[in-house]
Design an enzyme around this catalytic site. Structure first.
Site, PDB file in Angstrom:
ATOM      1  N   HIS A  73      24.652 -16.009 -33.193  1.00  0.00           N
ATOM      2  CA  HIS A  73      25.500 -14.867 -33.983  1.00  0.00           C
ATOM      3  C   HIS A  73      26.003 -13.912 -33.117  1.00  0.00           C
ATOM      4  CE1 HIS A  73      24.016 -16.747 -37.738  1.00  0.00           C
ATOM      5  NE2 HIS A  73      22.947 -17.034 -37.032  1.00  0.00           N
ATOM      6  N   HIS A 102      23.717 -22.847 -42.405  1.00  0.00           N
ATOM      7  CA  HIS A 102      22.341 -22.925 -42.191  1.00  0.00           C
ATOM      8  C   HIS A 102      21.534 -23.609 -43.324  1.00  0.00           C
ATOM      9  CE1 HIS A 102      23.478 -19.602 -39.337  1.00  0.00           C
ATOM     10  NE2 HIS A 102      22.120 -19.110 -39.277  1.00  0.00           N
ATOM     11  N   GLU A 104      15.491 -24.141 -42.654  1.00  0.00           N
ATOM     12  CA  GLU A 104      14.433 -23.349 -41.756  1.00  0.00           C
ATOM     13  C   GLU A 104      13.683 -22.591 -42.600  1.00  0.00           C
ATOM     14  OE1 GLU A 104      15.890 -19.672 -39.784  1.00  0.00           O
ATOM     15  OE2 GLU A 104      14.682 -20.162 -38.208  1.00  0.00           O
ATOM     16  N   ASP A 145      20.284 -18.191 -31.515  1.00  0.00           N
ATOM     17  CA  ASP A 145      20.202 -17.489 -32.745  1.00  0.00           C
ATOM     18  C   ASP A 145      20.717 -16.116 -32.617  1.00  0.00           C
ATOM     19  OD1 ASP A 145      20.413 -17.608 -35.250  1.00  0.00           O
ATOM     20  OD2 ASP A 145      18.218 -18.020 -35.848  1.00  0.00           O
ATOM     21  N   ASP A 146      19.612 -15.338 -32.402  1.00  0.00           N
ATOM     22  CA  ASP A 146      19.707 -13.929 -32.481  1.00  0.00           C
ATOM     23  C   ASP A 146      18.804 -13.251 -31.068  1.00  0.00           C
ATOM     24  OD1 ASP A 146      21.515 -13.486 -34.580  1.00  0.00           O
ATOM     25  OD2 ASP A 146      19.632 -14.227 -35.669  1.00  0.00           O
TER      26      ASP A 146
HETATM   27 ZN    ZN Z   1      21.318 -18.302 -37.447  1.00  0.00          ZN
END
Ligand code: ZN
Length: 339
Positions: free
Chosen positions: A15, A197, A200, A278-279
């Site tokens: 992201h 997404h 998860e 991801d982050d």
């Molecule tokens: Zn993500």
């Protein structure tokens, strides 16, 4: 064991805001005297969980703080350049960076102006680092589905101009996935990769919804397909790749530890898996770290790690020459004697 930073990879789940270097966050916050919560300052990386609404709210709040330090065009260019440099240092050859322009629209003159800025920053960072970069425009599932349609139309206008996909992010448990079918069909008609997404924070039932209602061609996470053998077989047959982000999963409490991330189950079933960070700003781990933690947790061989890297290229929207070069380089990596 061979050096994982030298293993060529494509990075398919990163992201925009979450890719920021922690040192850059500190520097920009100091410049503009923005107060950072302890979790983003002395106690970084934050202790997170998404087990309940409160946990996700806290994650989101930290995200909002991180977004607030980007104030100028130069800040945006710096973030993209540093994300590219960090991927190159980790063996990245191709990056698909995911951005929700609506979060920056107010400060940067609207979603179109901001998208233009990001795409220009991407071209510049790509030229300076040699990393191939494309953009996935992501809608926010906690906002109105009409906003997602607007973003899908925007993304459609940028096909062949740097945008390759359309996504749907934020708390998987909020919003109704089926309500976003209209936005995804706009993106589908434009030929964009559909990468919401799913799988998860919610399980197999939500992955089915992403496949049925949104026609997902790739799944952000999708890791919980491991809980349902029939679904996993469907995903393998359909060639839907899973963007698995192990450190993120553990940080958010989806799995208790890295050995519990069911990567072996996915691989044994024949699923296409591309590891992603991801982050990094919130989870404290970048691209090569995902491969390293999975090697350690599951005793993956270098052949298995090379296959993960190959799959990341095959699941990407990278041009054929980038994919071919990546695959050749992966063979070269394997040909080297392990250290
Ligand atoms: Zn993500």
């Amino acid at each position: 064991m061979r050096d994982l930073k030298a293993l060529p990879k494509a990075h398919l789940h990163l992201h925009f805001t979450g890719s920021m270097r922690h040192s850059t966050l500190l520097e920009l916050a100091a410049r503009d005297r923005i107060h950072l919560p302890d979790a983003l300052a002395e106690d970084w990386p934050p202790q997170l969980t998404a087990a309940d609404e409160k946990g996700w709210f806290r994650f989101q709040r930290l995200y909002d703080v991180a977004r607030s330090v980007l104030r100028t065009e130069a800040d945006v260019r710096r973030l993209v350049l540093e994300a590219a440099e960090d991927d190159v240092a980790d063996g990245g050859r191709w990056l698909e960076i995911q951005v929700d322009p609506s979060g920056y629209a107010a400060r940067f003159g609207g979603i179109t102006a901001f998208t233009d800025l990001v795409l220009d920053a991407v071209r510049d960072a790509s030229a300076r680092t040699g990393l191939g970069i494309a953009v996935i425009i992501a809608a926010n599932r906690t906002r109105h589905p009409l906003d997602a349609r607007t973003l899908a139309r925007l993304a459609s206008q940028y096909v062949d101009r740097g945008v390759v996909g359309f996504g749907l992010s934020n708390d998987e448990r909020r919003g109704r996935t089926a309500d976003f079918a209209g936005a995804f069909s706009i993106a589908e008609r434009a030929g964009l990769l559909l990468a919401p997404h799913g799988g998860e924070l919610r399980g197999p039932e939500h992955i089915r919804l992403c496949l049925d209602a949104l026609h997902a061609g790739r799944l952000g996470h999708g890791v919980r397909a491991a809980e349902d053998a029939d679904l996993l077989a469907r995903i393998v047959d359909a060639g839907v790749a899973l963007e698995v982000c192990p450190v993120s999963n553990v940080a958010l409490g989806v799995y208790s530890d890295l050995t519990s991330v069911p990567l072996p189950t996915l691989l044994e079933a024949g699923a296409t898996v591309a590891l992603g960070a991801d982050d990094p700003l919130l989870f404290g781990s970048r691209l090569a770290g995902q491969y390293a933690t999975m090697r350690a947790a599951h005793e993956l061989t270098d052949d298995q790690l090379a296959e993960l890297a190959r799959m990341s290229f095959r699941a990407s929207r990278a041009p054929k020459d980038v994919v071919d070069a990546g695959l050749v380089e992966i063979e070269r990596w394997l040909d080297q004697a392990p250290a």
